[in-house]
Design an enzyme around this catalytic site. Structure first.
Site: not given
Length: 220
Positions: A65-66
């Protein structure tokens, strides 16, 4: 590509990964938190299995996600780095332990919103960078759903493990996507909504839809 991840960023990602893994492991071991914990229902081996599964699932769900935010920003010419928030990490673990809720805001990928040529980030670019994280989690729900289905048609210990990894992976990724799509504060949803309301609606409905469906499946 990986050389663009700094040593400090690696350290921050590692600490946040462990803390969020512990938080999710806690709510799966004791859904109501440790205040409602019944040690007779969970063995040490079961607890370790949940923690191990959480480590694997959160690695993919949180780290990717990051990194989706980071490399989408880099694609548009902006530098980005993840920074952990120690207080929020403490809150995440404490809430999981006390009331069985994961507040998954371990930090954020900081976008340096001016390119080398002096151009500032546009609303569209900011929206697309923000959408990249939740979209990644929704995509990750697909292979975890596949593991869940595979476990359902198999037998033995392996089938149980596939089922466990599948349902935990589905729920964790759906939770991360749904939480981040809330249109408040610095969360992704606010920036996606400001850029494109139609895409915002599609993503938030998909995220909460998968989340509700995953808990419905887990209840059987």
């Amino acid at each position: 590509m990986l050389e663009r991840i700094t040593r400090r960023e690696e350290a921050d990602l590692f600490v946040a990964w462990i803390a969020i893994s512990i938080s999710f492991a806690i709510i799966f071991i004791s859904p109501g938190g440790f205040l409602n914990f019944n040690s007779g229902h969970v063995s040490a081996v079961t607890a370790l299995v949940y923690f191990g599964v959480s480590l694997v699932v959160v690695f993919f769900g949180f780290i990717l996600h990051e990194m989706a935010h980071k490399f989408t920003a880099i694609k548009y010419g902006y530098w980005a780095e993840f920074r952990k928030d120690n207080m929020m990490l403490l809150v995440a673990v404490a809430l999981a332990a006390l009331v069985g809720v994961v507040f998954a805001a371990p930090g954020a990928t900081m976008i340096y919103n001016m390119r080398a040529d002096g151009r500032m980030i546009s609303r569209e670019e900011n929206g697309k960078i923000s959408a990249a994280g939740p979209i990644t989690n929704l995509i990750l729900c697909i292979p975890f759903a596949g593991l869940l289905l595979y476990g359902g048609i198999s037998s033995g210990f392996g089938a149980n493990l596939f089922t466990l990894v599948g349902i935990v992976g589905l729920q964790v990724n759906a939770m991360i996507a749904a939480f981040n799509m809330l249109p408040v504060s610095v969360l992704d949803g606010r920036k996606v909504l400001a850029w494109n309301p139609a895409i915002f609606v599609v993503l938030i409905v998909a995220a909460f839809g998968v989340l509700v469906a995953s808990f419905y499946l887990f209840s059987f």
